[in-house]
Write a protein that holds these residues in place. Structure first.
Motif, short mmCIF file in Angstrom:
data_model
loop_
_atom_site.label_atom_id
_atom_site.label_comp_id
_atom_site.label_asym_id
_atom_site.label_seq_id
_atom_site.Cartn_x
_atom_site.Cartn_y
_atom_site.Cartn_z
N ASN A 99 0.83 -1.21 0.00
CA ASN A 99 0.00 0.00 0.00
C ASN A 99 0.86 1.26 0.00
OD1 ASN A 99 -2.52 -1.26 -0.04
ND2 ASN A 99 -2.42 -1.64 2.17
N ILE A 100 1.99 1.20 0.70
CA ILE A 100 2.83 2.40 0.80
C ILE A 100 3.40 2.79 -0.56
CG2 ILE A 100 5.06 3.20 1.71
CD1 ILE A 100 4.31 1.91 4.36
N THR A 101 3.71 1.82 -1.39
CA THR A 101 4.25 2.20 -2.70
C THR A 101 3.22 3.00 -3.48
OG1 THR A 101 3.51 0.16 -3.73
CG2 THR A 101 5.73 0.17 -2.83
N ASN A 102 1.97 2.64 -3.32
CA ASN A 102 0.90 3.39 -3.98
C ASN A 102 0.82 4.81 -3.41
OD1 ASN A 102 -1.60 3.83 -5.49
ND2 ASN A 102 -2.64 3.57 -3.52
N LEU A 103 0.96 4.91 -2.09
CA LEU A 103 0.88 6.23 -1.46
C LEU A 103 2.11 7.08 -1.83
CD1 LEU A 103 -0.44 5.18 2.07
CD2 LEU A 103 -1.69 5.55 -0.07
N CYS A 104 3.28 6.45 -1.88
CA CYS A 104 4.49 7.19 -2.28
C CYS A 104 4.31 7.77 -3.68
CB CYS A 104 5.71 6.28 -2.27
SG CYS A 104 6.30 5.92 -0.62
N ASN A 105 3.69 7.00 -4.54
CA ASN A 105 3.49 7.52 -5.89
C ASN A 105 2.51 8.68 -5.88
OD1 ASN A 105 4.46 7.33 -8.50
ND2 ASN A 105 2.64 6.26 -9.23
N ALA A 106 1.56 8.66 -4.97
CA ALA A 106 0.64 9.80 -4.86
C ALA A 106 1.41 11.07 -4.45
CB ALA A 106 -0.46 9.50 -3.85
N TYR A 107 2.35 10.93 -3.51
CA TYR A 107 3.20 12.07 -3.15
C TYR A 107 4.01 12.53 -4.36
CZ TYR A 107 2.69 11.46 1.99
OH TYR A 107 2.23 11.39 3.28
N ALA A 133 11.46 -4.82 -1.61
CA ALA A 133 12.31 -3.99 -2.48
C ALA A 133 11.56 -2.75 -2.97
CB ALA A 133 12.79 -4.81 -3.68
N CYS A 134 10.25 -2.89 -3.17
CA CYS A 134 9.57 -1.76 -3.81
C CYS A 134 9.36 -0.59 -2.87
CB CYS A 134 8.28 -2.18 -4.50
SG CYS A 134 6.93 -2.62 -3.41
N LYS A 135 9.21 -0.84 -1.58
CA LYS A 135 9.07 0.31 -0.68
C LYS A 135 10.36 1.14 -0.68
CE LYS A 135 9.39 0.97 3.77
NZ LYS A 135 9.60 2.09 4.66
N PRO A 136 11.54 0.52 -0.49
CA PRO A 136 12.77 1.33 -0.57
C PRO A 136 12.94 2.03 -1.92
CG PRO A 136 13.27 -0.84 0.33
CD PRO A 136 11.82 -0.86 -0.05
N VAL A 137 12.82 1.28 -3.01
CA VAL A 137 13.11 1.87 -4.32
C VAL A 137 12.19 3.06 -4.59
CG1 VAL A 137 13.04 1.48 -6.81
CG2 VAL A 137 14.08 -0.23 -5.31
N ILE A 138 10.91 2.88 -4.34
CA ILE A 138 9.95 3.93 -4.69
C ILE A 138 10.01 5.08 -3.68
CG2 ILE A 138 7.49 4.43 -5.05
CD1 ILE A 138 7.24 1.68 -6.32
#
Lengths: 683, 683
Positions: B301-309, B396-401
């Motif tokens: 879910n956080i990767t989706n939120l990071c992309n919103a930021y 991996a995707c949380k750190p990368v994004i």
């Protein structure tokens, strides 16, 4: 005596590393700055401690922050005055004062610099006899001055400013006018709430309709008795910012506002009573250049201030890393500083701080000495060459150092993990305040171009075999550009690659390679039919920009090595060489692409050696990190972080912070709204 | 119909670029998300617009911010409930809702998620029948729940938590106790001021003195009528943070606090009345693993939120770059987006946002579908393989994004220069809020190790020629690892290097090379006598960490290309391929060192082609940038920036901001302190 000058740090969890240090921290500290400077800094800190205006306060609203900063500016003004003559006696005190000012309160340091230094300096540099009284008024606290160049629609492109000053023969004065909102002056510090006077850059029009370009005027904007704007002036505050909220940045709109002829700062140009423009300069461009020169000190000072931000961040992150434990082999927890990953997140920036420190002390001293000599009528013989070279250095060092600092502060925030996200950890405010350094006094990318444009002129000289030489020693090696370019990577051990001379040699190759390839790309672009504007702009990414950065890194390392060679203590020398090598290789590692592209590196070995060396240096420096911080850190009074104090008692300070925080332990006064809110919902 | 769903943007300075776009923005927008989702998002935005609780307000103090966020949480709860069933009908709505929630108020989105989703989910996952009533109470707004895992002294190393729950036979309950401040629970959102109940992770001790490891308890901490802490509980707020200040993060100390036996969430383990520990799991480690699995959704879910930021920042920076003019050839000013340097500062991040968008929609849908099927008793057949692979992807995707996002936001702040430093520009708050994503739900560096540890196991399988396959398709190509490693760079034009298949091919080589070299470094380290702990930790920088990042980037591009291949519109396909290539090559350029070290690249040509391609793609995309933003940007109501609105009227909005700002135009009420302050000085 020494003992009092540099007392022991309080005992605590940091002892572990302090006992492991490979060198005597007092020796290194006194090598960086002589005892006189250490004493001077201690003295200022004592003054700050003794004055309640400088004690930490809980400031919740923007208005609280503003009021506090104004109060501190006032108190600090005396403090600066008090020290002023002393600073002229020993110019090393100037950057020392600047560092403490940033640590004490970044907003106040800027406010102070604008009102007490920049405003009077510009008047002195560009005005004449009749303007000197204005300076006196500032010293007496009757006027407050600000500096208005930037407009809403134009910042970097200063020539396009659209504020007008039209000479009016009838009233024998100028009509100042802002054609529209996009031409409003903006961002000037102190303009928002404090300034009574402003230096205003405006396009000067004579009655015959000719525009003579940008000139500087001193204009009263507020009534000195009531602080209300004068009729014809619209002035306001720009409101909350990301950081530096103690500064009242403002905007200014003239509505056909009349000023006397004396408003023009008329050293380089004047308009006589009849409205005729007179100037000793024939070329308007040159006159403009001469007047802008007054701004160029700023970048040099900013590098010193950026390093103060960096050091503050490092102090927090390194001390925390030495205390915070997590995981470990055999079930024993170890400080996170023991982890290679964590060393790599912090120590290259520590190496940077030392590199910048020696560099910055060197150029500040040179620049301030030159400035003071000028004031005393002793112009240096190599003034022109010095001017160009210093312009090249200062236009590259602000970007390189401010970017490195911002990168570091972002890394530190994360490296301090959850607790680092608390405001009380101090990193957030630091980052938000520091950020402005990338923008003011010249946007970084634009500045970088100044340096690369200057450097590119040397390539034809290299090809012609000319001797290249400058008073600051930053370009002398270019004389050997052709030989340097023929160099190939030729070492095969970590021991060899970390030698200072070899690192400088690799950097020299990189600079010359980037000089050559940037020059050739530019020429190719012209030949392909692009005009100079586009050829230059499309030559920045990967080329000219990298050139400017590499040139400056090499130069900083060159200065650093010269200083290392003055060390007599072998242990101090040893740790400084490690810092030198770590900064050199860490930054070089980012140019692996160029090193391979240009054929200096071939095969797996060179990059692997660079990487192995970086990691080895991190490991070698980890036991010294705490003592290195002790040599450059601010006094505890100036460390606004529960993590960064010299006693290392992180959890104790955190507990006090949390338990003592106003309102932390009580029910909010809107607690009833939380309960049974379902019944209150408006949906 | 379509017209209403996606109306024209208001006319203004952005028309210039909108008219130049190479594709139909409506087609791309509806390709990204079907009309049903666009409608769903529009509907939520209308609900927010219609409710004054969600309208922008001037909030000066922390208390104001907190109160506002609590109010919004309450209102938003209904909003979420209102949509909840709809979201289960179409799981694409889940990330769509998350995106809007971040754009509306990041603090509230977290508060909502904790109280309305995480707290009840954990009870449902780990509790039994007797706990279900607790969930009801939350839905009815009678209880507020929070989640307490982290302690002051331990975050990442969860097993070391020191809060104790000791079973007491006499009272037939547990004694909850915090041995010292370092064992205090902390950081839990809602704990500071709002929560009445907490899920507490504590070491469970039976009367025989045995520690059974970490278990979860539901503990009431505040009186639900008075919001006062219960006797034996010390609970407080952690005070101001860098960002997300609407969240009341708190700390919690138990002083021998008694709870009933029912407090233990007893699905996986229980203590009977006599104090005997009973569990179906034999291995305490496995039981712990099973219980922690409830947390793993968060990263996806956080990767989706990071992309919103990221999208919010891009919207501001790109629209501003399209409107702001500075310099130009032949005396005509041009938008700064025309400069290659500026394109390079923004467009690779725009390419990232599209890459992340398609990736994130894909994995969210897969993960949420799996979750809902599980709830309905339909476990997937490949549950174990899926679990492992998704763990590798999500770690991996949380750190990368999140790193890419923070890098981007820092760049955008600078790219918006002076005006970008105003709070009203919106980038500062965005960065400060977004920053937490690098830390919570697993510190990025630690997470990365999860993925690389998992990947490293495949190297021996590659050597043995085994078939490697996973349900998510992220590792299948490793089956051909040996052939991939033998590949050499073999194209000689920009046209060729930007082909999606070729970019994936280069990435495959990079992943396998890093897999091999990381594995070999680890083995070498063991052979040199290091234990596994140090061998692993000293294998991160340059090796395992890069492996994890490269693996994830390849996978995201793989997903992106699959989606591109579903496009029917050639123009949409064309622009998506450019974005694909730009993200792929921009990130690959950062691994030039590895590409040369491993011998995939040799000589000047390959790196030059990558760089030329990046610059060409930036140039090709600059006319599309505004329309690309139009496809992913938030509604104007959710864009809290004078720079980022869809009408592009930057200066008009800025003027309103400055002239309309409360107090901007008036004298501060402490103005008299500014005047003649010299007389007031205390020095």
């Amino acid at each position: 005596m020494k003992k009092q000058l540099l007392p022991n740090f309080p005992p605590g969890p940091l002892d572990r590393y302090r006992n492991l240090a490979s060198f005597d921290w007092r020796k290194l500290k006194l090598f960086i700055e002589p005892a006189e400077i250490v004493e001077f800094k201690n003295e200022i800190v004592e003054l700050l401690k003794g004055n309640p205006a400088f004690h930490p306060k809980k400031l919740e609203t923007l208005d609280d922050v503003r009021r506090d900063a104004s109060l501190q500016m006032h108190e600090g003004f005396y403090l600066q005055e008090f020290k002023y003559l002393g600073m002229l006696d020993n110019l090393r005190k100037v950057p020392a004062f600047g560092e403490i000012a940033v640590w004490s309160n970044p907003s106040v340091s800027v406010k102070n610099a604008l009102n007490n230094s920049m405003y009077p300096s510009v008047i002195r540099a560009l005005g004449t006899e009749k303007h000197l009284d204005l300076i006196e008024k500032v010293w007496q606290g009757e006027h407050f001055g600000c500096f208005c160049l930037t407009e809403i629609g134009h910042g970097t492109d200063t020539k396009r400013m659209r504020t007008r000053a039209t000479y009016d023969k009838e009233s024998k004065g100028f009509i100042m006018h802002t054609p529209d909102f996009e031409a409003a002056k903006c961002w000037a510090g102190l303009l928002g709430q404090t300034a009574t006077h402003a230096i205003v850059y405006a396009q000067l029009y004579t009655p015959d309709g000719t525009c003579h370009g940008l000139h500087q005027f001193v204009v009263q904007i507020r009534d000195v008795k009531t602080m209300q704007p004068l009729p014809g002036i619209t002035v306001g505050d720009m409101g909350p910012k990301i950081g530096l909220n103690g500064i009242d940045n403002g905007f200014l709109i003239f509505n056909n506002f009349h000023v006397s002829r004396d408003a023009l700062l008329n050293k380089n140009a004047d308009v006589n009573e009849e409205g005729v423009y007179v100037t000793p300069f024939k070329d308007a461009n040159k006159r403009f250049g001469a007047s802008l020169a007054a701004l160029s000190d700023g970048r040099i000072n900013i590098t010193n201030l950026c390093n103060a931000y960096l050091i503050q961040g490092l102090t927090i992150a390194v001390r925390y890393a030495a205390v915070r434990k997590q995981f470990g082999p055999d079930g024993n927890e170890i400080p996170i500083l023991e982890y290679q990953t964590h060393q790599h997140r912090l120590l290259p920036y520590l190496a940077g701080a030392f590199t910048f420190k020696f560099f910055s002390l060197h150029v500040c001293l040179e620049q301030h000495t030159t400035f003071v000599n000028n004031l005393n009528g002793k112009q240096r013989e190599d003034a022109v060459e010095y001017g160009f070279e210093m312009h090249g250095i200062s236009s590259a060092c602000k970007p390189v150092i401010s970017w490195f600092m911002m990168e570091a502060l972002n890394e530190f925030r994360q490296a301090c993990a959850g607790h680092g996200y608390l405001k009380a950890a101090g990193i957030g405010d630091l980052r938000n305040d520091a950020d402005a350094n990338c923008t003011y006094e010249g946007e970084n990318h634009v500045l970088n171009q100044q340096t690369s444009n200057w450097l590119l002129k040397f390539w034809p000289q290299i090809l012609e075999g000319k001797i290249i030489k400058g008073p600051m020693e930053s370009i002398d090696y270019l004389s050997h550009g052709k030989e340097i370019l023929a160099d190939k990577f030729a070492v095969d051990s970590v021991e060899h690659i970390i030698r200072p001379e070899y690192i400088l040699r690799m950097y020299k190759w990189l600079v010359v390679y980037l000089l050559k390839s940037s020059y050739e790309k530019y020429e190719r672009s012209l030949k392909e039919g692009n005009d100079a504007f586009w050829a230059k702009n499309n030559n920045q990414v990967y080329y000219a920009r990298s050139l400017s950065v590499a040139y400056l890194n090499h130069y900083m390392l060159h200065i650093f090595l010269k200083r290392i060679n003055e060390t007599e203590d072998p242990k101090v020398r040893n740790v400084l060489e490690r810092l030198f090598a770590l900064y050199g290789l860490f930054t070089l590692e980012r140019s692996l692409g160029h090193l391979y592209q240009g054929g200096f590196f071939v095969g797996e070995k060179p990059a692997t050696l660079v990487q192995d060396a970086v990691l080895k240096l991190c490991g070698d420096l980890k036991n010294d990190a705490v003592s290195l911080i002790d040599c450059i850190a601010a006094d505890d009074f100036l460390i606004k972080s529960f993590m960064g104090k010299s006693d290392g008692k992180v959890y104790e300070h955190l507990q006090n912070e949390l338990m003592g925080g106003e309102g932390n332990m009580s029910r909010p006064n809107w607690w009833k709204e939380v309960l049974h809110w379902g019944k209150q919902s408006k949906l």
